[in-house]
Structures are given as C-alpha cells and as structure tokens.
Design a protein around this motif. Structure first.
Motif, mmCIF file in Angstrom:
data_model
loop_
_atom_site.group_PDB
_atom_site.id
_atom_site.type_symbol
_atom_site.label_atom_id
_atom_site.label_comp_id
_atom_site.label_asym_id
_atom_site.label_seq_id
_atom_site.Cartn_x
_atom_site.Cartn_y
_atom_site.Cartn_z
ATOM 1 N N GLY A 76 0.791 -1.223 0.000
ATOM 2 C CA GLY A 76 0.000 0.000 0.000
ATOM 3 C C GLY A 76 0.827 1.278 0.000
ATOM 4 O O GLY A 76 0.380 2.298 -0.533
ATOM 5 N N ASP A 114 1.258 2.392 -3.441
ATOM 6 C CA ASP A 114 0.032 2.990 -3.992
ATOM 7 C C ASP A 114 -0.113 4.442 -3.558
ATOM 8 O O ASP A 114 -0.437 5.325 -4.357
ATOM 9 C CB ASP A 114 -1.208 2.222 -3.506
ATOM 10 C CG ASP A 114 -1.355 0.881 -4.209
ATOM 11 O OD1 ASP A 114 -0.628 0.637 -5.183
ATOM 12 O OD2 ASP A 114 -2.200 0.069 -3.775
ATOM 13 N N HIS A 149 2.463 4.574 7.893
ATOM 14 C CA HIS A 149 1.624 3.612 7.174
ATOM 15 C C HIS A 149 1.555 2.307 7.938
ATOM 16 O O HIS A 149 0.595 1.548 7.811
ATOM 17 C CB HIS A 149 2.174 3.342 5.767
ATOM 18 C CG HIS A 149 2.202 4.560 4.904
ATOM 19 N ND1 HIS A 149 1.165 4.903 4.079
ATOM 20 C CD2 HIS A 149 3.136 5.527 4.764
ATOM 21 C CE1 HIS A 149 1.474 6.045 3.451
ATOM 22 N NE2 HIS A 149 2.654 6.434 3.857
ATOM 23 N N ASN A 182 -6.695 7.213 3.686
ATOM 24 C CA ASN A 182 -6.188 7.169 2.311
ATOM 25 C C ASN A 182 -7.324 7.269 1.306
ATOM 26 O O ASN A 182 -8.460 6.873 1.593
ATOM 27 C CB ASN A 182 -5.485 5.839 2.043
ATOM 28 C CG ASN A 182 -4.125 5.752 2.717
ATOM 29 O OD1 ASN A 182 -3.477 6.758 2.959
ATOM 30 N ND2 ASN A 182 -3.702 4.533 3.014
ATOM 31 N N ARG A 209 -0.151 -9.003 1.499
ATOM 32 C CA ARG A 209 1.124 -9.559 1.944
ATOM 33 C C ARG A 209 0.838 -10.707 2.889
ATOM 34 O O ARG A 209 -0.067 -10.621 3.735
ATOM 35 C CB ARG A 209 1.947 -8.474 2.650
ATOM 36 C CG ARG A 209 2.497 -7.416 1.722
ATOM 37 C CD ARG A 209 3.300 -6.350 2.452
ATOM 38 N NE ARG A 209 2.459 -5.544 3.326
ATOM 39 C CZ ARG A 209 2.410 -5.655 4.641
ATOM 40 N NH1 ARG A 209 3.159 -6.559 5.254
ATOM 41 N NH2 ARG A 209 1.620 -4.890 5.354
ATOM 42 N N LYS A 220 -1.974 -9.697 8.258
ATOM 43 C CA LYS A 220 -3.118 -9.843 7.364
ATOM 44 C C LYS A 220 -4.086 -10.954 7.773
ATOM 45 O O LYS A 220 -5.115 -11.158 7.125
ATOM 46 C CB LYS A 220 -2.635 -10.065 5.928
ATOM 47 C CG LYS A 220 -1.770 -8.916 5.399
ATOM 48 C CD LYS A 220 -2.554 -7.613 5.258
ATOM 49 C CE LYS A 220 -1.689 -6.464 4.753
ATOM 50 N NZ LYS A 220 -2.392 -5.180 4.696
ATOM 51 N N GLY A 251 2.629 -15.078 -5.439
ATOM 52 C CA GLY A 251 3.362 -14.190 -6.348
ATOM 53 C C GLY A 251 2.800 -12.786 -6.235
ATOM 54 O O GLY A 251 1.799 -12.553 -5.552
ATOM 55 N N GLU A 260 -4.838 -2.995 10.772
ATOM 56 C CA GLU A 260 -4.804 -2.467 9.403
ATOM 57 C C GLU A 260 -4.842 -0.947 9.465
ATOM 58 O O GLU A 260 -5.892 -0.344 9.671
ATOM 59 C CB GLU A 260 -5.991 -2.999 8.603
ATOM 60 C CG GLU A 260 -5.852 -2.845 7.096
ATOM 61 C CD GLU A 260 -4.625 -3.563 6.531
ATOM 62 O OE1 GLU A 260 -3.600 -2.891 6.339
ATOM 63 O OE2 GLU A 260 -4.697 -4.794 6.314
ATOM 64 N N GLY A 289 -5.699 0.179 4.904
ATOM 65 C CA GLY A 289 -6.209 -0.866 4.020
ATOM 66 C C GLY A 289 -6.688 -0.203 2.745
ATOM 67 O O GLY A 289 -7.489 0.739 2.797
HETATM 68 N N1 ADQ Z 1 0.566 -10.420 -4.175
HETATM 69 C C1 ADQ Z 1 0.145 -9.250 -4.615
HETATM 70 N N2 ADQ Z 1 0.059 -9.020 -5.929
HETATM 71 C C2 ADQ Z 1 -0.359 -7.819 -6.384
HETATM 72 N N3 ADQ Z 1 -0.718 -6.801 -5.594
HETATM 73 C C3 ADQ Z 1 -0.641 -6.999 -4.271
HETATM 74 C C4 ADQ Z 1 -0.223 -8.200 -3.710
HETATM 75 N N4 ADQ Z 1 -0.242 -8.097 -2.370
HETATM 76 C C5 ADQ Z 1 -0.668 -6.868 -2.110
HETATM 77 N N5 ADQ Z 1 -0.909 -6.192 -3.248
HETATM 78 C C6 ADQ Z 1 -1.348 -4.834 -3.421
HETATM 79 O O1 ADQ Z 1 -0.639 -4.042 -2.469
HETATM 80 C C7 ADQ Z 1 -1.511 -3.102 -1.904
HETATM 81 C C8 ADQ Z 1 -1.682 -3.457 -0.462
HETATM 82 O O2 ADQ Z 1 -2.199 -2.398 0.171
HETATM 83 P P1 ADQ Z 1 -2.745 -2.444 1.661
HETATM 84 O O3 ADQ Z 1 -3.124 -1.078 2.020
HETATM 85 O O4 ADQ Z 1 -3.844 -3.401 1.743
HETATM 86 O O5 ADQ Z 1 -1.590 -3.039 2.532
HETATM 87 P P2 ADQ Z 1 -0.122 -2.766 3.077
HETATM 88 O O6 ADQ Z 1 -0.153 -3.497 4.333
HETATM 89 O O7 ADQ Z 1 0.880 -3.157 2.099
HETATM 90 O O8 ADQ Z 1 0.032 -1.214 3.311
HETATM 91 C C9 ADQ Z 1 0.277 -0.386 4.469
HETATM 92 O O9 ADQ Z 1 0.168 0.939 3.965
HETATM 93 C C10 ADQ Z 1 -1.077 1.196 3.372
HETATM 94 C C11 ADQ Z 1 -1.021 2.569 2.779
HETATM 95 O O10 ADQ Z 1 -1.099 3.547 3.739
HETATM 96 C C12 ADQ Z 1 -2.190 1.032 4.355
HETATM 97 O O11 ADQ Z 1 -3.408 1.161 3.677
HETATM 98 C C13 ADQ Z 1 -2.115 -0.333 4.999
HETATM 99 O O12 ADQ Z 1 -3.100 -0.447 5.999
HETATM 100 C C14 ADQ Z 1 -0.741 -0.558 5.563
HETATM 101 O O13 ADQ Z 1 -0.626 -1.825 6.171
HETATM 102 C C15 ADQ Z 1 -2.781 -3.178 -2.697
HETATM 103 O O14 ADQ Z 1 -2.707 -2.355 -3.819
HETATM 104 C C16 ADQ Z 1 -2.790 -4.629 -3.149
HETATM 105 O O15 ADQ Z 1 -3.570 -4.840 -4.276
#
Ligand code: ADQ
Length: 781
Positions: free
Chosen positions: A307, A310, A458, A544, A603, A608, A657, A680, A683
C-alpha cells in the motif's frame, strides 16, 4: 517556539489589509506590459510589478526571488501568528478555521487580481496592435509605443533571457534559461510553488519581470516533435541573443536527456500558456500552494510491494491537482523507462564510505518523479527490502541524505524546487531519517529555515530497530543519539529510527482515524505509543484515498482482455458476472455464477490474518463457496496457500506471487473480499473492492473500521460486514451472514454493491486534509 514578529523588520504588520495593498498596487499605471522589454525603464517605474508579484507570492501563487519569498513566507507566518497559529493546542482548531477563512479571502483577491491583469492584457494587446514591435538588426527589440519613445532595451538578453542563459547551479545543476536570474547574486533560484501557473520571473536589478511580460518570445519560439523528441525551432528572423539562448536550450535537451521531452515541453507550454492562464481559475489550494516533495521507499507504478507504493503513486497527483508543485523521490531499483539521467553526480558518506549518487527524472500527470540511482539500490527490483538489517539501514541512510538535497540539486522542468515554501512528506521508518537530517544538517545551521517535514505512519510494526550501536551508521552529531534511544519491554534499550523521525518531524500523519487512535494505545503503538501520545498536538489521522484512474472498473486496463470487461454502475449486473466468469476460467475453477467467489489479496504475514482464513477454509468449502487468495510474503504462509489449493482443488486457488494484473482481476471478479487483518492502518484493498462492487468482510480495526460501515438490513444501509476480534469464529459468523445475504437477498446485495460504488473514495478529499497538515507544518516555527 514562536519568534516574535518584531524580529523580522521587513515584515508587514500582521493585520495589514492586503486587499488594500492589491488595490493600490494594481491600480498603478498601465505600463505593466509595455515595459516588459525595457527593464531599465521598467525599473524606474519602481515596483508596480514587484508589488503585484509580492502580493501574488504572499498569496502563494508566485515564484518571487528569495527575498520576496521570505517576505511572502514570513508574511504568511505573521498572519498565521496573528491568528494564533503558534499558541498551542487549544487554539489550533480556531487557527485552522481562521486560516481557511483567510485563504478564502486571499483566493478572492487573487481572482480579482487575475481578472485585472487579464483586462490590462487585453488593453495592452490592443495597444500592441497599433504600435510596432520588431527586432532590430542589432538584435535589440525596439518597441515604439504610441505614447512613449524611450523604450529601447539596452541589453535585452539581461532583460528577459538572463545574463547567462545556461547557468550552472552551485553544484553542477543546469537550469533552463528564462527563469529567474538575480543579477546581484548570480544565482538562479528555484521558484516557490506556482511555477506551473506561468509566473516565472527574471530579475533585473531590483525589478522582477514575469514571464507574462516575455510574451514576444512566443512570436519566435515553437516546439515541434522530431524523431520522438521535442525540439525548439527558431525562424530566421529571430534576434541573435534569443537564438543563442534557444540553442543553449536545445543543447541542454540533448546534453541533459533527463530533462528532455517533458521538462522542455513543460517549460515551453508554460510560456505558451501564459495567455490562457489568465482565464483559468486559480489553484484549488489558493494561497496555500507550496512545493511538496514526497519521499518513499516505493512508488507505484515503478516499484510497489504494498500500500505504501500505492499512496506514493497517487497522493502526489492529487496534491498537484490542487495546484501544488509536487515531486516524488524514490530509489532507482531498476530501469524506469520514462526517466532520464539529469547528469548530476553527488557523493554521500555511508558508514564511512563515499557512495556516488545520480538522479533520474521524469514528469507524469503533473508530478515530477526523481529516482535516486546508486549501486546500493540497483538489482534489488525483485526484493527492495532485501538484505540484512545493516544493509537496509545503509540504503536508507543514503536515500535520505540524497533525498533531502534533491530540491537543491535536481532541476525539474529546468528549475530546482529550492528550499523555501517547501514541505517534505516522509513515509514510514525507511524515510524517517529525513526529518532528522533536515534538522541536524541544515536547520540547526540556519539552512533550509523554511523547509518543513511531515512524517506519515503507514505501518508502525516496522520501525528500523537495531542495537544502540547502529547510531554510528546514521552519521549524526553525538547528542542526536537521545532521539533514537528507546527502552521498551520488547526491545530493551535499542536504536529506533521511527522514534527519532516522529520526534523530529513538524507534523505526523497516519492513514486513518481508527489507526491514529490505536497508535496511542500500548497494544497498537508497538512501543512508540508513549512518543505518539506526547506529540499528540502534531498528530492527525487522514484516511487514504484511491487512484480513480488505476482502480476504476470502467477504465481498468486489466479488464480489457481474456474475457474480462470494463463495467460501471450502469453495467454492473452484466459486467461483473462476466468478470467473475473470466476469473473462474482463468483460475481453472468451475465457472458458476451462483457460487459465491471470495477473494483475498495481501502480503502474507501475521498482520493480514491469513491464518484465520486457513482455519476457516473447511467451513468455506462446506458452504460451497470458491476462494481465491493472492499473496507473497512469509515462506510458511506461501506454502500454506499452495497446500490449500492442493487440498481443495474444486473450490480454492492460492496464487503465490506479486501480480498487479491478478490483483485487479480478483478485485473485479470476486463477489466478496475478505480482510481479516489483525491490524490495518488503513487498508486499500477494501476501498478498491467497494469501488468495483465487491462487498468487503473485514475485521473492524484501524482503517477497516473507518471505511466499512456494517450492513444494516433494516435500514438497508452500510457497505459490508465486520467482526470485532481477530477470531476465526467471528470471521465465520460475519462471512455466514454475508453469504446468506448474497444468496437470499439479492436486492440488499445490489444495494450494498451500489452504495460501495457510489462513494467518493478519491484522493481529492484526503489531499485537501493533507494540505491542511502541510500548511500547519509551514506555520510551525
Ligand atoms: N501479491 C500481490 N500481488 C499484487 N498486488 C498486491 C499483492 N499483495 C498486495 N498487493 C497490493 O498491495 C496493496 C496493499 O495495500 P494495503 O493497504 O492493503 O496493505 P499494506 O499493508 O501493504 O500497506 C500499508 O500501507 C497502506 C497505505 O497507507 C495502508 O493502507 C495499509 O493499511 C498498511 O498496512 C494493494 O494495492 C494490493 O492490491
């Protein structure tokens, strides 16, 4: 730590009525444009434009030179102080409110100002059409206004091209010509925010001539695309001094590939668009426009593991849409096709070794992206957080040391950002050293006095912890060690980078209100709750947003092939089932519309709650539902995913993957998205899911609780199902209700989908809140 206004002798009184200033200044004689080509004469008219410029700048629009910038900044600070900006916590809300009111007023004044300028422009062009404006043989412009004959420009090159049109910065950075140039200091200074709004200035003596007044260049400078490159073409009639300057620009394009196409395009566009700028409305940020540099260890679409990537990819664009000048700085782990080497080299010490850094740059969707290249980052594309603790620490030391100096060394669109009116947004522990370096290397020494830092949390679970000895690796004065030392039951006395960043940053943000609350508890703060409670005054939760271009079922590029289809609210009932069928087919699951398809993306780690899903799998399979899980992470959990698939081939798919395409397709093709996260912070997947009409079932923590209002069958309200503890039975209970509704209450189901899809989840809202934080940081003294 407010310093008294009296310490700034050149400061206007806080209560000065700026509207009067504008009125009196703008009502000065009409020479405004006519003398654009006569700097010396213009100088005699003393201050008409300068004043207007000062005003615009104080309103955050302009890019006046350093002195003016200080004036503007300090003026705003003074205003802020007069509004009680530094009076402590209690007054902060009021201050913010007053600040917003003030901004609105300034905005109105700006509009007025722009309108007046536009009117004058019309008048001037009508005079121009009567007068004669043409180059003389000696390359000088002669303008013969109908009412004034003293208008020969003795040195036009100095007047608006700059005395030396290819000025090297103190450190080797090359700037495109035609930006501000101080004759006194011989330094090209980066403009404050607003550069994209066409307020570029060149100085001559004490006067500032805006690029608006350089309109004649438009007669001669054009761009054409040749062999995929932008080239400046100059008709024969061009005066020699302009030709020289433009040749230099061309040279720079070739030499400085890094700034090539987009930067030059941007620069020329700015000149070309000067006219139309007047008609455009002022930036949404109004008086608050500033330079913003977001620094992160990852940034989509270039490099993303979760995330953070993103957010780093989308928040800056939203800030740019509000009118800020925005840059993202990321390590260069791989070749990012669009970016070019800007030709600048710097050396930084990392653990006693000199490490060379180069910079790559590109400009996309209104945002400058700068990639820091070093042998320490290369070849890590597949595992950007790879290596041992010390390896990662050293990389982040290098990254933060280099990133904090980017505004000085890396020209974007020809001009460095500079350190006035600048706020850094650092993200997570990886860049938590940046606020510390900003203070220790610069602000403690009277440098970068107007630069501020905001640190975004984050995920507090990763803090950059290590033994106290690690302090020797971060290269800071001895007394800084106290910022890093933390003693907690988990780590004992240890070195903690996040702790130092949190203490040093001017403001701290986290990514939801729920998580902001949790971080202050001993369970949620992971040892940092003490510090977070202490700095509560500078701490805020902002949920977010999502990138509505990337994560939009109507535009999603991953839904255009393999049987998938784009869909919208109108085509939900046909488009989504088609995507579901395509997903089932792609994964080799039975293609059945009546079988609920549950998705999980994330992840694979303790956070998670994948293990909760594991425990629920027999029940899920017993419900005749399908489950698809996509993730990477802990090897044991990856193995578990494979095992699920082997055990339940009819119902379960475990995709180990990282596949952005699959993430999009699962989001579109699933009926339900499962997020049993233990914690989270925000999310994003549940937000994406709702935007795609996929109903979330989530553990009500952090941002999940903030964003997924529970379904209420009596009111037909809510967005999904929540459960209140990370417990398999609770998950099963919530999922059971969800499946029941899916099967038995189609209308309610459609209502859930539609409510999810019609929310405004865009970044625009969140960006506005970030802006408030940036403003608060700016006025933090
Ligand atoms: N195997 C895979 N293949 C392709 N895409 C994958 C993937 N695994 C994850 N992703 C993508 O990675 C992103 C994950 O975002 P999240 O906000 O759910 O979690 P993350 O814990 O990484 O972020 C942390 O930072 C963000 C941003 O602030 C918070 O929202 C969150 O709660 C915090 O834990 C999404 O775009 C998801 O689609």
């Amino acid at each position: 730590m407010a310093s008294s206004i009296g310490s700034f002798p050149f400061l206007v009184e806080p209560n000065t009525d700026t509207s009067v200033l504008v009125q009196t200044r703008i009502n000065r004689p009409l020479r405004f444009q006519l003398f654009a080509y006569q700097p010396k004469k213009y100088a005699e008219l003393s201050g008409l434009h300068r004043s207007a410029s000062q005003h615009s700048e104080s309103a955050g629009l302009n890019c006046g030179r350093r002195r003016d910038l200080l004036w503007g900044t300090k003026h705003l600070r003074a205003v802020g102080k007069s509004m009680g900006a530094s009076e402590g916590n209690d007054g902060e809300e009021d201050v913010l409110q007053t600040s917003i009111e003030k901004s609105k007023k300034v905005l109105a004044m700006q509009r007025d100002l722009l309108q007046q300028i536009a009117e004058r422009r019309k008048l001037v062009s009508s005079i121009n059409s009567e007068g004669v404006l043409e180059p003389e043989g000696n390359g000088k412009f002669s303008y013969e206004p109908t009412d004034n004959s003293q208008s020969n420009v003795s040195n036009p090159q100095e007047a608006f091209v700059g005395r030396d049109s290819n000025v090297e910065s103190q450190n080797g950075g090359i700037f495109l010509s035609s930006y501000r140039h101080s004759n006194e200091e011989d330094i090209l200074e980066a403009p404050a925010a607003g550069i994209n709004r066409g307020f570029h200035e060149v100085e001559e003596g004490n006067d500032i001539i805006s690029s608006r007044e350089k309109a004649p260049t438009k007669l001669y400078i054009k761009e054409q695309v040749k062999d995929g490159r932008y080239e400046t073409v100059t008709p024969d009639t061009l005066p020699s001094y302009l030709t020289n300057s433009i040749e230099t620009s061309n040279l720079k394009v070739e030499h400085q590939d890094g700034m090539g196409k987009s930067s030059l395009q941007k620069t020329t566009d700015e000149v070309d668009n000067v006219e139309s700028e007047d008609e455009k409305s002022p930036p949404l940020a109004g008086a608050n426009v500033m330079n913003v540099i977001l620094v992160a260890a990852e940034c989509a679409p270039f490099v993303k593991t979760g995330g953070l990537g993103d957010v780093a990819g989308s928040l800056p664009k939203a800030l740019a849409r509000r009118g800020h000048r925005v840059m993202v700085v990321v390590p260069r782990y791989g070749n990012y096709g669009e970016s070019k080497d800007v030709g600048i080299r710097r050396m930084y010490k990392v653990d006693g070794q000199d490490v060379e850094v180069t910079y790559f740059q590109t400009y996309i969707d209104g945002v400058d992206f700068v990639f820091i290249d070093s042998h320490m980052f290369r070849h890590l594309e597949q595992n950007i957080y790879g290596g041992n603790r010390v390896d990662i620490l050293k990389r982040m030391v290098l990254f933060c040391k280099a990133a904090v100096e980017v505004p000085w060394y890396v020209p974007c669109g020809g001009v460095c950002y500079g350190d006035g009116n600048l706020v850094f947004i650092a993200n997570d522990w990886h860049t938590a050293l940046l606020p510390v370096y900003l203070k220790a290397y610069y602000r403690d020494h009277g440098l970068m006095q107007y630069t501020r830092s905001v640190l975004v949390i984050h995920n507090i679970a990763h803090q950059g912890r290590g033994p106290v000895d690690d302090f020797s690796k971060v290269d800071l004065p001895e007394h800084y060690i106290d910022l890093f030392k933390l003693d907690d039951p988990v780590g004992g006395e240890h070195f903690n980078i996040f702790a130092a960043g949190l203490k040093t940053a001017d403001r701290v943000v986290t990514v939801s209100h729920g998580y902001a609350w949790e971080l202050k508890t001993s369970e949620g703060g992971w040892g940092l709750h003490g510090i977070i409670n202490e700095m509560d005054w500078k701490f805020r939760g902002i949920v977010n947003g999502i990138d509505n271009k990337d994560w939009n079922p109507e535009l999603d590029i991953h839904l255009t092939s393999d049987g998938y289809t784009n869909y919208s609210l109108e085509t939900l009932q046909t488009g989504k089932p088609q995507c579901k069928a395509a997903l089932q087919k792609e994964l080799g699951l039975p293609v059945r519309e009546d079988v609920p398809l549950i998705g999980f993306i994330g992840r694979l780690d303790h956070q998670k709650g994948v293990d909760l899903i594991a425990e629920a799998i027999p029940w899920i399979v017993g419900q005749n539902a399908q489950l698809v899980m996509l993730g990477t992470g802990r090897p044991d959990l990856e193995q578990m995913l494979r095992q699920f698939e082997n055990q339940h081939r009819e119902n379960v798919r475990g995709w180990v993957g990282f596949s952005v395409k699959m993430a999009h397709r699962i989001t579109a093709g699933s009926d339900i998205l499962l997020m049993p996260s233990r914690f989270e912070p925000c999310g994003l997947n549940q937000l994406y899911a709702m935007n795609y009409g996929t109903v979330p079932v989530v553990h009500a923590v952090g941002g999940l609780r903030d964003t997924v209002q529970p379904f209420d069958p009596f009111q037909e309200s809510g967005l999904g199902w929540t459960f209140d503890s990370a417990d398999t039975n609770k998950l099963i209970h919530a999922l059971g209700n969800c499946l029941l509704t899916y099967r038995e209450y189609k209308k309610s189901w459609e209502g859930l989908q539609r409510r999810g899809m019609t929310q405004d989840l865009s970044w625009d809202n969140a960006a506005q809140h970030y802006e408030e934080v940036l403003v608060a940081a700016k006025f933090q003294w």
